[in-house]
Design an enzyme around this catalytic site. Structure first.
Site, PDB file in Angstrom:
ATOM      1  N   ASP A  89     -11.052 -33.687   2.186  1.00  0.00           N
ATOM      2  CA  ASP A  89     -12.132 -33.367   1.245  1.00  0.00           C
ATOM      3  C   ASP A  89     -13.395 -34.172   1.502  1.00  0.00           C
ATOM      4  O   ASP A  89     -13.683 -35.160   0.817  1.00  0.00           O
ATOM      5  CB  ASP A  89     -11.646 -33.582  -0.194  1.00  0.00           C
ATOM      6  N   GLU A 123       0.500 -35.745   1.158  1.00  0.00           N
ATOM      7  CA  GLU A 123       0.483 -37.215   1.384  1.00  0.00           C
ATOM      8  C   GLU A 123       1.745 -37.895   0.860  1.00  0.00           C
ATOM      9  O   GLU A 123       2.120 -38.893   1.471  1.00  0.00           O
ATOM     10  CB  GLU A 123      -0.775 -37.801   0.731  1.00  0.00           C
ATOM     11  N   ASP A 176      -1.150 -28.498   2.245  1.00  0.00           N
ATOM     12  CA  ASP A 176      -2.099 -29.391   1.569  1.00  0.00           C
ATOM     13  C   ASP A 176      -1.295 -30.366   0.698  1.00  0.00           C
ATOM     14  O   ASP A 176      -0.098 -30.179   0.491  1.00  0.00           O
ATOM     15  CB  ASP A 176      -3.029 -28.514   0.707  1.00  0.00           C
TER      16      ASP A 176
HETATM   17  O1  MIG Z   1      -6.560 -31.014  -5.519  1.00  0.00           O
HETATM   18  O2  MIG Z   1      -6.009 -26.349  -2.977  1.00  0.00           O
HETATM   19  O3  MIG Z   1      -8.068 -30.740   0.499  1.00  0.00           O
HETATM   20  O4  MIG Z   1      -8.914 -28.151   0.963  1.00  0.00           O
HETATM   21  O5  MIG Z   1      -9.075 -26.427  -1.254  1.00  0.00           O
HETATM   22  C1  MIG Z   1      -7.241 -30.219  -4.607  1.00  0.00           C
HETATM   23  C2  MIG Z   1      -7.235 -26.801  -3.442  1.00  0.00           C
HETATM   24  C3  MIG Z   1      -6.269 -29.484  -3.763  1.00  0.00           C
HETATM   25  C4  MIG Z   1      -7.318 -30.136  -1.673  1.00  0.00           C
HETATM   26  C5  MIG Z   1      -7.634 -29.680  -0.290  1.00  0.00           C
HETATM   27  C6  MIG Z   1      -8.633 -28.578  -0.350  1.00  0.00           C
HETATM   28  C7  MIG Z   1      -8.109 -27.434  -1.182  1.00  0.00           C
HETATM   29  C8  MIG Z   1      -7.778 -27.937  -2.575  1.00  0.00           C
HETATM   30  N1  MIG Z   1      -6.822 -29.040  -2.496  1.00  0.00           N
END
Ligand code: MIG
Length: 800
Positions: free
Chosen positions: A485, A410, A407
């Site tokens: 998200d 980016e 996650d």
């Molecule tokens: O700032 O890890 O897209 O699936 O549950 C949020 C917490 C960070 C974004 C991800 C989401 C995940 C969440 N993350």
């Protein structure tokens, strides 16, 4: 300098006349008087690469997107010239290059029809601040031309009339038309006059695509640095274009384990351990199939990657084992930010080895993410990827975690402009040092790649499973992905449908959305409708953020629980069908989901369709995307389709109403199809498959179907231990013939097929299997149109 439009070309420069031509095997170079060189590489008869430099000197030729496994070679190559043009001719294409200005036009070699033609063609603006150029290309759009692809753009299928930007971006609660979002896939397919071609602009800088938005008849693309470097991919079949693009940027390195195509349950966050166990126990209690359970960031100690919270998960190895005994694979999240903490070994090691990204003037790239202030590994450096991959040893080998979810890659940074690294951050880029302007779009891809390498190593002899949020072209080689998200709204259900189709059309089929929506909370109806769509997506996972209530299949009352169970069960029955579609994708780059235009580009009715799509080769589905519906209208592609629920036959080439109460959805089967099914299991491997069900849909005429199977995990299939059944169906007025041709050395556990005959237009009076007449009472135990027979048969005749 943000050049948001192609026409802001006050400083534009253009190539002048060609003064030099050189041919080196399949690489043809044309240099102009003002020192622009165009290099055309003939990769295949249908794939040409165009590359331009404005100084006569090319950059080091390096790409993260192009795979070394890509097919190469052509049957024919000839270069001729006349007064005005050079002409490159291959077995499939004729490409003219204008001697006065390097402009290109490309024709189909078969019928000389125009496929694609430069307008201004290559032009550029010098970039004083950074060096190099803003590189641009413009092409004339042909009458009736449509455009598709570009990865995860949350817009209607056909991109015509729109402009897009590619810059991988954390996009919490994005919406329709938000651009850019998480992924950069600078590849589109265009279609006009029944013929399709593709353009892959392999440039990782911030890039833009304009499809007749700024100027009505012009398609253009440009980037804030790097080279004008694109691949032209001719079809004329759209599916060939996508398959060839996928071949070029890579098919998945391996089949996913079959369990990875099961249902996954996720939440931010399930913790402590007792909560995880409650959830998994409930699945088994309510008999809702599920194969994977996720741990989001709260399983860690202070959000430090590769650690476990002692308080919430005192004995992860035991827990993971207990979950595994109950059929659950544990999947954990891993983010790129490494907490600045000298007592944290991963941080210390990264620092000692000099693996963290630095700013232009020397300081580390410091950014705030969940753990607080962090440094970030430079995943564009091979040594760093190697190091990162080794960090998974304990998680995978020792603790027994089965998948890793990447996650925030980016990379996302909190509370800063642009939500990511500043432009000046330095990257190794595999020995081609550069700034973040060039590396940004591939950072997440390289993280997922390093993670994949680790999982591959430590999961062996089983197959790895990785999920990523950020991606650039080629990322599909390593990992699956989700659409980020989203929000629990009806419009987002439609967006999820569009994004999954578009990703498949962009070479990336292992994709799904957060079922039910990540932000906010769905009501039961929305959740049920979303599950109905989700079971047809290659990656099928419910996920939501913690602050908006529960989002498990049972969270919305019994009626909804029953609907959800019913559809997840359908997915489990269809596993051999989905696995076969996945195999076609891995083998040939054929997308698992086919937008109607990809399914039948010759039918102009398909060019603007959004909701309906074909899964694999034979199933046509259309989600219900609004509340309180008892059905909907949908378009049926040309051909005949059986209603999955009623066996009623519908003639395609028209839009029709289909009934679909909350416990149903429009699902249709192509006539002549043979659909394989497994028994319902609570998780893959719960049961030994004792019999393969084949649902056979009668057709007057011919149709072929395939069923691919293997050991469901491991790599034996690569050594030939797979089972591929090719079925040829031939329906006549009073006879149905099915031939089976089997290849591969894998022996399936079942010995028999249970054949369900749908739509048979006659009453059976005689059955012949491999030239032997079988007493009907032996083969029709149920007295209806079902029969059980050996899986070894080669020819079956069912006669009136
Ligand atoms: O700032 O890890 O897209 O699936 O549950 C949020 C917490 C960070 C974004 C991800 C989401 C995940 C969440 N993350």
């Amino acid at each position: 300098m943000i050049l948001n439009t192609e026409l802001e070309h006050k400083g534009n420069a253009f190539p002048s006349n060609i003064i030099k031509y050189e041919k080196n095997l399949n690489v043809l170079s044309f240099t102009t008087e003002n020192n622009v060189t165009l290099q055309v590489t003939v990769r295949r008869d249908s794939i040409l690469r165009f590359r331009y430099t404005t100084t006569g000197i090319f950059e080091n030729d390096f790409s993260y997107a192009i795979t070394k496994y890509a097919s190469r070679g052509y049957n024919h190559l000839e270069v001729t010239e006349d007064e005005t043009h050079y002409t490159i001719t291959t077995a499939k294409l004729i490409c003219n290059i204008s001697k006065t200005d390097l402009r290109i036009s490309i024709y189909d070699a078969k019928d000389n029809s125009l496929i694609c033609e430069d307008e201004l063609g290559f032009h550029w603006e010098e970039s004083y601040q950074y060096g190099g150029n803003v590189v641009k290309m413009s092409k004339v759009s042909q009458p009736g031309e449509s455009f598709y692809g570009l990865g995860d753009k949350p817009v209607d299928n056909n991109l015509k009339g729109k402009r897009f930007e590619n810059w991988v971006t954390d996009s919490y609660a994005y919406g329709r038309d938000t651009d850019p979002i998480y992924k950069t896939i600078p590849f589109y397919t265009a279609l006009h006059n029944k013929k399709a071609y593709g353009v892959f602009f392999d440039n990782t800088f911030r890039s833009f695509f304009d499809f007749c938005h700024e100027r009505r008849n012009i398609t253009s693309f440009w980037a804030h640095g790097g080279e004008m470097n694109y691949y032209f991919i001719y079809g004329p079949e759209m599916s060939e274009v996508v398959a060839n693009y996928t071949d070029l940027t890579g098919k998945p390195h391996a089949m996913p384990a079959l369990w990875a195509l099961g249902y996954h349950q996720c939440k931010w966050s399930y913790y402590p351990e007792s909560n995880v166990k409650e959830i998994t126990a409930k699945f088994r209690e309510l008999q809702i199939p599920c194969d994977a359970i996720y741990l989001d960031i709260d399983y860690m100690e202070g959000f430090r990657c590769f650690t476990w919270s002692k308080e919430h998960f005192p004995d992860p190895k035991r827990m993971v084992k207990e979950l595994a005994d109950d059929g659950f694979k544990t999947i954990v999240i891993i983010d790129p930010g490494i907490k600045i903490d000298m007592d944290y070994s991963v941080f210390r090691e990264g620092l000692e080895k000099d693996y963290f990204c630095k700013r232009a003037d020397g300081p580390y790239m410091k950014g705030k993410v969940w753990p607080g202030e962090c440094y970030f590994p430079d995943f564009t450096k091979p040594e760093v990827r190697e190091w990162w991959s080794d960090l998974f040893k304990e998680l995978i080998e020792d603790i027994g975690v089965k998948g890793v979810w990447n996650d925030m890659n980016e990379p996302a940074v909190m509370d800063v402009p642009g939500k990511s690294f500043p432009d000046d951050v330095r990257h190794d880029y595999d020995g081609n040092p550069c700034s973040h302007r060039k590396a940004h779009n591939v950072y997440g891809m390289q993280m997922a790649r390093a993670t994949y390498q680790g999982l591959k190593k430590f999961s062996y002899p089983l197959r790895p499973f990785v999920i990523t949020r950020a991606a650039y072209s080629g990322t599909q080689r390593y990992t699956s992905s989700w659409t980020g998200d989203n929000v629990a709204t009806w419009d987002h259900l439609t967006i999820a449908n569009l994004q999954a189709q578009r990703m498949c059309m962009s070479g990336f089929s292992f994709i799904g959305s957060d079922i039910g929506g990540f932000a906010e909370q769905p009501n039961g109806e929305l959740y049920a409708r979303w599950i109905q769509l989700g079971i047809f997506h290659p990656f099928c996972r419910t996920h939501s953020s913690g602050d908006h209530g529960d989002q498990e299949p049972w969270a919305f009352g019994d009626t909804i629980t029953d609907v959800v169970r019913k559809f997840i069960e359908i997915r489990y029955q269809l596993l051999p069908y989905l696995y076969t579609a996945f195999w076609r994708y891995v083998e040939e780059g054929i997308p698992i989901l086919k937008s109607l235009v990809l399914y039948d580009q010759l039918d102009p009715q398909t060019h603007y369709r959004n909701d309906e799509f074909v899964v694999g080769e034979k199933l046509l589905v259309c989600p219900i995307t609004a509340p309180n519906q008892k059905g909907r209208r949908m378009y049926f592609p040309i051909g005949k389709w059986y209603n999955f629920w009623t066996d009623e036959v519908v003639k395609g080439g028209q839009e029709l109403w289909v009934d679909a109460d909350l416990d149903s959805m429009p699902i249709f089967v192509k006539e002549g199809a043979i659909i394989p099914k497994y028994p319902i299991q609570q998780y893959v491997g719960e049961k030994t498959v004792e019999e393969l069900t084949l649902d056979v849909y009668y057709k007057f005429g011919k149709e072929t179907s395939q069923v691919y199977e293997d050991a469901t995990d491991g790599y034996d299939y690569i050594k030939g231990r797979y089972s591929l059944r090719d079925f040829n169906l031939l329906g006549k007025k009073d006879e149905l013939i099915i031939q089976q041709h089997k290849t591969g050395k894998f022996v399936t556990t079942y010995k028999t097929f249970k054949i369900n005959l749908h739509g048979l237009p006659f009453k059976i009076s005689k059955i012949e299997v491999d030239n032997v007449i079988i007493p009907i009472k032996n083969i029709k135990p149920n007295g209806d149109n079902t029969l059980t027979l050996t899986k070894e048969f080669t020819e079956l005749h069912i006669m009136a």
